[in-house]
Design a protein around this motif. Structure first.
Motif, mmCIF file in Angstrom:
data_model
loop_
_atom_site.group_PDB
_atom_site.id
_atom_site.type_symbol
_atom_site.label_atom_id
_atom_site.label_comp_id
_atom_site.label_asym_id
_atom_site.label_seq_id
_atom_site.Cartn_x
_atom_site.Cartn_y
_atom_site.Cartn_z
ATOM 1 N N LYS A 4 0.844 -1.196 0.000
ATOM 2 C CA LYS A 4 0.000 0.000 0.000
ATOM 3 C C LYS A 4 0.875 1.239 0.000
ATOM 4 N N ASP A 23 -2.775 7.886 3.092
ATOM 5 C CA ASP A 23 -2.704 6.621 2.355
ATOM 6 C C ASP A 23 -3.459 6.725 1.030
ATOM 7 N N GLU A 24 -3.523 5.617 0.319
ATOM 8 C CA GLU A 24 -4.085 5.637 -1.037
ATOM 9 C C GLU A 24 -5.561 5.965 -1.116
ATOM 10 N N LYS A 25 -6.263 5.819 0.018
ATOM 11 C CA LYS A 25 -7.692 6.162 0.007
ATOM 12 C C LYS A 25 -7.906 7.578 0.507
ATOM 13 N N CYS A 26 -6.833 8.302 0.653
ATOM 14 C CA CYS A 26 -6.856 9.668 1.192
ATOM 15 C C CYS A 26 -7.297 9.684 2.662
ATOM 16 N N ASN A 27 -7.067 8.580 3.358
ATOM 17 C CA ASN A 27 -7.212 8.622 4.811
ATOM 18 C C ASN A 27 -6.038 9.437 5.344
ATOM 19 N N LYS A 122 -11.015 15.942 -3.488
ATOM 20 C CA LYS A 122 -11.195 14.626 -2.878
ATOM 21 C C LYS A 122 -12.109 14.728 -1.649
ATOM 22 N N LYS A 123 -11.827 15.693 -0.778
ATOM 23 C CA LYS A 123 -12.582 15.789 0.476
ATOM 24 C C LYS A 123 -14.035 16.214 0.245
ATOM 25 N N SER A 125 -15.671 15.438 -2.630
ATOM 26 C CA SER A 125 -16.172 14.572 -3.702
ATOM 27 C C SER A 125 -16.646 15.388 -4.906
ATOM 28 N N TRP A 296 -1.138 13.955 -0.272
ATOM 29 C CA TRP A 296 -2.144 13.379 -1.176
ATOM 30 C C TRP A 296 -1.782 13.633 -2.634
ATOM 31 N N ARG A 303 1.639 7.687 -8.055
ATOM 32 C CA ARG A 303 0.859 6.566 -8.572
ATOM 33 C C ARG A 303 0.745 6.649 -10.101
#
Ligand code: FE2
Length: 329
Positions: A4, A23-27, A122-123, A125, A296, A303
């Motif tokens: 990951k 992380d990759e899910k933008c957590n 991202k945040k 959507s 991010w 990526r």
């Protein structure tokens, strides 16, 4: 199993030193920062630089403690390469290069404006917005077209945040003065005539500032603050409305430090409602300068195959968002 991607992002373009881990899910696993403040007067680059040098290591350690991770868990190191103040920019660039070299990790230089946009997108959507990027040093209206954020309109002199801070300084408030005068917007609706300066799709704020400063002491401060903000924000709303009409888009995404202004949200919100467009506002923790947005944007660039060689990692004080091809779009 595929590893990951976790990215460490460092931010230091102006008054804030920030370290974020994403992380990759933008957590957001950590988003620590220390901001340079003054009681009176504006930001001096050399003093902000000293602040960053003193606080950087503590902020980065704090991010690792918060996330429970260490450098071995980090896949890629990102830093804001520009635009920004020269001495401030160099702090995170030097630390990012050092960490990347010492731990043998890839490095990604990130455009700070694009980081504000990508994190907000991202945040919130957001799908295909007209972006209103408002901060101390910048004011731009942008849309993503053919792999590049095109600047449809922008300030020709100072950023709207700088306008608010400079005016606040003239009123004797410290830095940043924006949040303090933002409250004054809702305490008055007595409009005092001030110069309204929209040139095509571009904006000018210095004439407005000078004119408002000249009126200090002749009209109540809250009326003057209200009028200054109302003029500046209506100028931004006019250009944004034209961008909506021109592109046919249905979303407005507000980001950058001035996105926290309730007054700006109100003015843009009214325009969007009349146009049946949706106003999306970046949450405050990610709208102001922060390390997570750098992490991010570094992560999605990495990526998409983008890395920055050490030899190409020089900081760029004037780094336009439209000079970057969007590899991740
Ligand atoms: Fe910023």
């Amino acid at each position: 199993m595929k590893k990951k991607i976790v990215c460490l992002g460092l931010e230091s373009t102006a008054h804030t030193f920030g370290a974020g881990i994403v992380d990759e899910k933008c957590n957001v696993l950590a988003n620590e920062k220390s901001a340079f403040r003054t009681e009176k007067g504006g930001i001096k680059p050399s003093e902000a630089f000293d602040h960053h040098c003193k606080n950087a290591i503590g902020v980065i350690r704090g991010a690792f403690e918060k996330s429970g991770l260490s450098m071995k868990d980090i896949e890629v190191v990102a830093f804001s390469q520009g635009p920004g103040l020269g001495p401030c920019l160099r702090t995170s660039a030097v630390i990012a290069r050092t960490l990347a070299l010492a731990h043998n990790k890839p490095l990604v230089g990130v455009n700070h404006a694009l980081a504000h946009i990508e994190m907000a997108k991202k945040k919130c959507s957001a799908k295909d917005p007209v972006v209103v990027y408002t901060s101390g040093g910048n004011t731009q209206i942008l849309v993503l077209e053919e792999k590049r954020y095109r600047v449809l309109g922008e300030t020709l002199d100072i950023g709207v945040g700088n306008l608010l801070d400079s005016f606040g300084r003239s009123l004797g408030l410290g830095f940043p003065a924006g949040p303090k005068i933002d409250e004054m917007y809702f305490e008055s609706d007595n409009y005092v005539e001030l110069p309204y300066s929209v040139k095509g799709m571009d904006l000018q704020f210095t004439g407005l500032l000078t004119s408002a400063e000249k009126k200090i002491g002749t009209v109540p401060e809250k009326d003057l603050s209200y009028s200054l903000m109302h003029t500046a924000f209506c100028m931004i709303a006019e250009v944004t409305e034209r961008a909506l009409a021109f592109t046919g888009k249905k979303e407005v995404l507000l980001t950058g430090g001035v996105a926290c202004s309730k007054a700006l949200q109100k003015v843009l919100g009214e325009m969007c409602e009349a146009r049946k467009a949706k106003l999306l506002v970046c949450p405050p923790a990610y709208a102001v300068d922060n390390g997570a947005m750098i992490a991010w944007t570094g992560l999605i660039a990495f990526r998409a195959g983008k890395t920055t060689k050490i030899s190409e990692s020089k900081t760029i004080q004037r780094f336009r968002p439209d000079s970057v091809e969007i590899a991740w779009g």
